[in-house]
Design a protein around this motif. Structure first.
Motif, PDB file in Angstrom:
ATOM      1  N   GLN A 108      51.468  35.347  28.465  1.00  0.00           N
ATOM      2  CA  GLN A 108      50.629  35.212  29.681  1.00  0.00           C
ATOM      3  C   GLN A 108      50.574  36.851  29.974  1.00  0.00           C
ATOM      4  OE1 GLN A 108      52.521  33.152  32.834  1.00  0.00           O
ATOM      5  NE2 GLN A 108      53.135  31.499  31.495  1.00  0.00           N
ATOM      6  N   LEU A 109      49.110  37.120  30.347  1.00  0.00           N
ATOM      7  CA  LEU A 109      48.648  38.362  30.965  1.00  0.00           C
ATOM      8  C   LEU A 109      48.096  38.141  32.140  1.00  0.00           C
ATOM      9  CD1 LEU A 109      47.061  41.564  29.239  1.00  0.00           C
ATOM     10  CD2 LEU A 109      45.754  40.303  31.011  1.00  0.00           C
ATOM     11  N   THR A 110      48.645  38.587  33.280  1.00  0.00           N
ATOM     12  CA  THR A 110      47.901  38.428  34.513  1.00  0.00           C
ATOM     13  C   THR A 110      47.507  39.766  35.252  1.00  0.00           C
ATOM     14  OG1 THR A 110      49.391  36.413  34.800  1.00  0.00           O
ATOM     15  CG2 THR A 110      48.321  37.289  36.765  1.00  0.00           C
ATOM     16  N   LEU A 111      46.172  39.797  35.677  1.00  0.00           N
ATOM     17  CA  LEU A 111      45.557  40.910  36.547  1.00  0.00           C
ATOM     18  C   LEU A 111      45.888  40.498  37.967  1.00  0.00           C
ATOM     19  CD1 LEU A 111      44.372  43.535  36.591  1.00  0.00           C
ATOM     20  CD2 LEU A 111      41.902  42.414  36.470  1.00  0.00           C
ATOM     21  N   THR A 112      46.673  41.496  38.731  1.00  0.00           N
ATOM     22  CA  THR A 112      46.755  41.171  40.007  1.00  0.00           C
ATOM     23  C   THR A 112      46.281  42.051  40.943  1.00  0.00           C
ATOM     24  OG1 THR A 112      48.783  42.425  39.911  1.00  0.00           O
ATOM     25  CG2 THR A 112      49.129  40.153  39.566  1.00  0.00           C
ATOM     26  N   GLU A 113      46.153  41.597  42.283  1.00  0.00           N
ATOM     27  CA  GLU A 113      45.324  42.612  43.095  1.00  0.00           C
ATOM     28  C   GLU A 113      45.712  44.163  43.165  1.00  0.00           C
ATOM     29  OE1 GLU A 113      42.726  41.536  44.672  1.00  0.00           O
ATOM     30  OE2 GLU A 113      42.773  39.231  44.412  1.00  0.00           O
ATOM     31  N   ASP A 114      46.839  44.493  42.663  1.00  0.00           N
ATOM     32  CA  ASP A 114      47.343  45.861  42.862  1.00  0.00           C
ATOM     33  C   ASP A 114      46.825  46.729  41.474  1.00  0.00           C
ATOM     34  OD1 ASP A 114      48.942  44.840  40.857  1.00  0.00           O
ATOM     35  OD2 ASP A 114      50.931  45.085  41.420  1.00  0.00           O
ATOM     36  N   GLY A 115      46.001  46.149  40.668  1.00  0.00           N
ATOM     37  CA  GLY A 115      45.525  46.754  39.624  1.00  0.00           C
ATOM     38  C   GLY A 115      46.435  46.856  38.351  1.00  0.00           C
ATOM     39  N   TYR A 116      47.436  46.125  38.465  1.00  0.00           N
ATOM     40  CA  TYR A 116      48.291  46.009  37.313  1.00  0.00           C
ATOM     41  C   TYR A 116      48.012  44.795  36.405  1.00  0.00           C
ATOM     42  CZ  TYR A 116      51.450  50.099  38.545  1.00  0.00           C
ATOM     43  OH  TYR A 116      51.721  51.084  38.879  1.00  0.00           O
ATOM     44  N   TYR A 117      48.243  44.895  34.978  1.00  0.00           N
ATOM     45  CA  TYR A 117      48.389  43.525  34.185  1.00  0.00           C
ATOM     46  C   TYR A 117      49.939  43.483  33.994  1.00  0.00           C
ATOM     47  CZ  TYR A 117      43.650  43.806  32.651  1.00  0.00           C
ATOM     48  OH  TYR A 117      42.091  43.865  32.598  1.00  0.00           O
ATOM     49  N   HIS A 118      50.200  42.217  34.306  1.00  0.00           N
ATOM     50  CA  HIS A 118      51.762  41.665  34.303  1.00  0.00           C
ATOM     51  C   HIS A 118      51.909  40.815  33.070  1.00  0.00           C
ATOM     52  CE1 HIS A 118      53.154  43.205  38.265  1.00  0.00           C
ATOM     53  NE2 HIS A 118      51.719  43.329  38.476  1.00  0.00           N
ATOM     54  N   ILE A 119      52.766  41.289  32.113  1.00  0.00           N
ATOM     55  CA  ILE A 119      52.796  40.620  30.844  1.00  0.00           C
ATOM     56  C   ILE A 119      54.289  40.023  30.736  1.00  0.00           C
ATOM     57  CG2 ILE A 119      52.953  40.939  28.310  1.00  0.00           C
ATOM     58  CD1 ILE A 119      51.139  43.276  30.265  1.00  0.00           C
ATOM     59  N   ALA A 246      40.146  34.922  40.758  1.00  0.00           N
ATOM     60  CA  ALA A 246      38.679  33.905  40.647  1.00  0.00           C
ATOM     61  C   ALA A 246      37.497  34.834  40.994  1.00  0.00           C
ATOM     62  CB  ALA A 246      39.273  32.793  41.334  1.00  0.00           C
ATOM     63  N   GLY A 247      37.812  35.671  41.867  1.00  0.00           N
ATOM     64  CA  GLY A 247      36.533  36.393  42.387  1.00  0.00           C
ATOM     65  C   GLY A 247      35.818  37.404  41.385  1.00  0.00           C
ATOM     66  N   VAL A 248      36.991  37.498  40.516  1.00  0.00           N
ATOM     67  CA  VAL A 248      36.422  38.654  39.394  1.00  0.00           C
ATOM     68  C   VAL A 248      35.727  37.732  38.211  1.00  0.00           C
ATOM     69  CG1 VAL A 248      36.896  40.292  37.677  1.00  0.00           C
ATOM     70  CG2 VAL A 248      38.227  40.095  39.805  1.00  0.00           C
ATOM     71  N   GLU A 249      34.364  38.226  37.812  1.00  0.00           N
ATOM     72  CA  GLU A 249      33.661  37.509  36.787  1.00  0.00           C
ATOM     73  C   GLU A 249      33.938  38.127  35.369  1.00  0.00           C
ATOM     74  OE1 GLU A 249      28.912  37.253  34.912  1.00  0.00           O
ATOM     75  OE2 GLU A 249      29.165  37.942  37.006  1.00  0.00           O
ATOM     76  N   VAL A 250      34.563  37.280  34.239  1.00  0.00           N
ATOM     77  CA  VAL A 250      35.119  37.724  33.120  1.00  0.00           C
ATOM     78  C   VAL A 250      34.250  37.091  32.135  1.00  0.00           C
ATOM     79  CG1 VAL A 250      37.266  37.430  31.746  1.00  0.00           C
ATOM     80  CG2 VAL A 250      37.406  37.585  34.192  1.00  0.00           C
ATOM     81  N   SER A 251      33.934  38.086  31.126  1.00  0.00           N
ATOM     82  CA  SER A 251      33.215  37.627  30.058  1.00  0.00           C
ATOM     83  C   SER A 251      34.213  37.849  28.858  1.00  0.00           C
ATOM     84  CB  SER A 251      32.081  38.458  29.825  1.00  0.00           C
ATOM     85  OG  SER A 251      31.537  38.275  28.518  1.00  0.00           O
ATOM     86  N   LEU A 252      34.796  36.791  28.314  1.00  0.00           N
ATOM     87  CA  LEU A 252      35.738  36.895  27.387  1.00  0.00           C
ATOM     88  C   LEU A 252      35.458  36.302  25.850  1.00  0.00           C
ATOM     89  CD1 LEU A 252      39.060  37.313  26.870  1.00  0.00           C
ATOM     90  CD2 LEU A 252      39.180  34.525  27.479  1.00  0.00           C
ATOM     91  N   THR A 253      35.859  37.059  24.773  1.00  0.00           N
ATOM     92  CA  THR A 253      35.711  36.755  23.564  1.00  0.00           C
ATOM     93  C   THR A 253      37.122  36.719  22.856  1.00  0.00           C
ATOM     94  OG1 THR A 253      35.235  39.022  22.982  1.00  0.00           O
ATOM     95  CG2 THR A 253      33.422  37.557  23.585  1.00  0.00           C
ATOM     96  N   GLY A 254      37.157  36.037  21.564  1.00  0.00           N
ATOM     97  CA  GLY A 254      38.353  36.112  20.984  1.00  0.00           C
ATOM     98  C   GLY A 254      38.148  36.069  19.474  1.00  0.00           C
ATOM     99  N   ARG A 255      38.964  36.648  18.537  1.00  0.00           N
ATOM    100  CA  ARG A 255      38.810  36.585  17.255  1.00  0.00           C
ATOM    101  C   ARG A 255      40.069  36.434  16.303  1.00  0.00           C
ATOM    102  NH1 ARG A 255      38.077  42.073  18.323  1.00  0.00           N
ATOM    103  NH2 ARG A 255      39.079  43.285  16.834  1.00  0.00           N
ATOM    104  N   GLU A 256      40.111  35.780  15.311  1.00  0.00           N
ATOM    105  CA  GLU A 256      41.077  35.858  14.380  1.00  0.00           C
ATOM    106  C   GLU A 256      41.104  36.925  13.182  1.00  0.00           C
ATOM    107  OE1 GLU A 256      43.736  32.502  11.983  1.00  0.00           O
ATOM    108  OE2 GLU A 256      41.769  32.098  12.386  1.00  0.00           O
ATOM    109  N   GLY A 276      43.342  30.368  43.259  1.00  0.00           N
ATOM    110  CA  GLY A 276      42.611  31.638  43.237  1.00  0.00           C
ATOM    111  C   GLY A 276      42.731  32.475  42.136  1.00  0.00           C
ATOM    112  N   VAL A 277      43.254  31.931  40.968  1.00  0.00           N
ATOM    113  CA  VAL A 277      43.278  32.499  39.631  1.00  0.00           C
ATOM    114  C   VAL A 277      42.503  31.711  38.512  1.00  0.00           C
ATOM    115  CG1 VAL A 277      44.664  33.249  37.886  1.00  0.00           C
ATOM    116  CG2 VAL A 277      45.407  33.458  40.339  1.00  0.00           C
ATOM    117  N   THR A 278      41.629  32.576  37.854  1.00  0.00           N
ATOM    118  CA  THR A 278      41.009  31.727  36.712  1.00  0.00           C
ATOM    119  C   THR A 278      41.763  31.980  35.398  1.00  0.00           C
ATOM    120  OG1 THR A 278      38.637  32.410  37.518  1.00  0.00           O
ATOM    121  CG2 THR A 278      38.963  31.997  35.266  1.00  0.00           C
ATOM    122  N   ASP A 279      42.179  30.982  34.895  1.00  0.00           N
ATOM    123  CA  ASP A 279      43.337  30.738  33.839  1.00  0.00           C
ATOM    124  C   ASP A 279      42.583  30.426  32.364  1.00  0.00           C
ATOM    125  OD1 ASP A 279      45.357  30.424  31.995  1.00  0.00           O
ATOM    126  OD2 ASP A 279      46.443  29.435  33.129  1.00  0.00           O
TER     127      ASP A 279
END
Length: 301
Positions: A108-119, A246-256, A276-279
């Motif tokens: 899991q990687l989570t972007l929080t309001e404090d500007g950190y990615y929590h892994i 959820a208020g942040v627009e995310v354009s996500l791509t993935g590859r193998e 309030g979170v886009t998962d």
């Protein structure tokens, strides 16, 4: 014990032929297997005897459908004593899963309001080998400028990721466990998690299982807009969750990413909004060894 030279030579010849047919040099194969390049060279040149673990990893990485395992069996047959075959002559193909097997990895990687990615990375592991295991290696690798290595090196030289800011934690079956920093670079950390919950050694013995959870955080300015999982152990199930406000627009791509090239993910990530979170979630079963699953994103308020 009889001379094992001919069997060793046959295995070395098969290894070199299969490696070359895949377009890999010895250094690349060694990296994919998790071995030192000099060891691969010594095995191919007949200076070192191959081990069961070496044969199993080479067979899996090169995807030989058991051809190297069979060559290893023939090599072991030549090491038998006059009283009968050595106990080591267990078929290599049956020991492909020797050592730790990851029954399930949930990353899991989570972007929080404090500007950190929590892994947070959870692994249910099982010891399918014949020796107790006492530690697990963890790698933390960041890159804010993957398209410009020179800029990235300069950035992290001036803004290194420190162990203090990571806030690294590890648990073993739910109990805090000891860990040790073994390699420390500006944008890379290697850590050994010791199986010592509550300060007491608790090796994972053959046939036993345990749950290892590691967590840390990195500020978004130092992390980069990507997340990657590399299959370094036989893995039965991998799931990835990328979570953004959820208020942040995310354009996500993935590859193998495979040794033969990049390709689209077998299935795209799915998105769901909760609390309030886009998962964005994605999963796969029995991913091949050495495969990498790479996710990139762009954010807009």
């Amino acid at each position: 014990m009889t001379d094992d030279l001919s069997g060793r030579t046959a295995f070395a010849d098969a290894l070199a032929r299969l490696r070359t047919s895949r377009g890999l040099n010895k250094k690349t194969l060694a990296r994919m297997m998790g071995f030192d390049p000099s060891y691969v060279s010594h095995v191919e040149n007949g200076r070192h005897r191959p081990t069961c673990e070496f044969a199993a990893r080479a067979d899996a990485v090169l995807q030989t459908n058991g051809e190297l395992a069979a060559a290893f069996d023939a090599f072991l047959a030549e090491t038998q004593t006059q009283e009968g075959p050595s106990p080591r002559t267990t078929r290599a193909a049956a020991r492909m899963r020797a050592g730790l097997v990851v029954r399930r990895e949930d990353s899991q990687l989570t972007l929080t309001e404090d500007g950190y990615y929590h892994i947070r990375i959870l692994r249910d592991v099982h010891n399918a080998g014949d020796q107790p295991v006492t530690r697990f290696p963890v790698r933390i690798d960041v890159d804010a400028h993957p398209a410009d290595p020179h800029l990235s090196r300069r950035f992290y030289r001036d803004n290194p990721v420190t162990l203090t800011e990571l806030g690294f934690r590890a648990t073993f079956d739910g109990e805090p466990s000891r860990w040790e920093l073994v390699e420390d670079r500006d944008a890379y950390k290697k850590i050994y998690v010791w199986f010592e919950p509550g300060g007491l050694p608790a090796p994972i013995y053959p046939g036993r299982s345990a749950t290892i959870v590691c967590s840390y955080r990195v500020h978004a300015t130092k992390w980069g807009n990507w997340f990657e999982r590399e299959i370094r152990w036989p893995t039965e199930q991998l799931s990835v969750h990328l979570r953004f406000p959820a208020g942040v627009e995310v354009s996500l791509t993935g590859r193998e990413v495979t040794w033969s090239g990049d390709r689209k993910l077998p299935s795209p990530p799915t998105a769901a909004i909760r609390d309030g979170v886009t998962d964005f979630s994605w999963s796969t079963n029995v991913p091949p060894l050495t495969n990498q699953y790479h996710f990139d994103w762009q954010l807009a308020a």
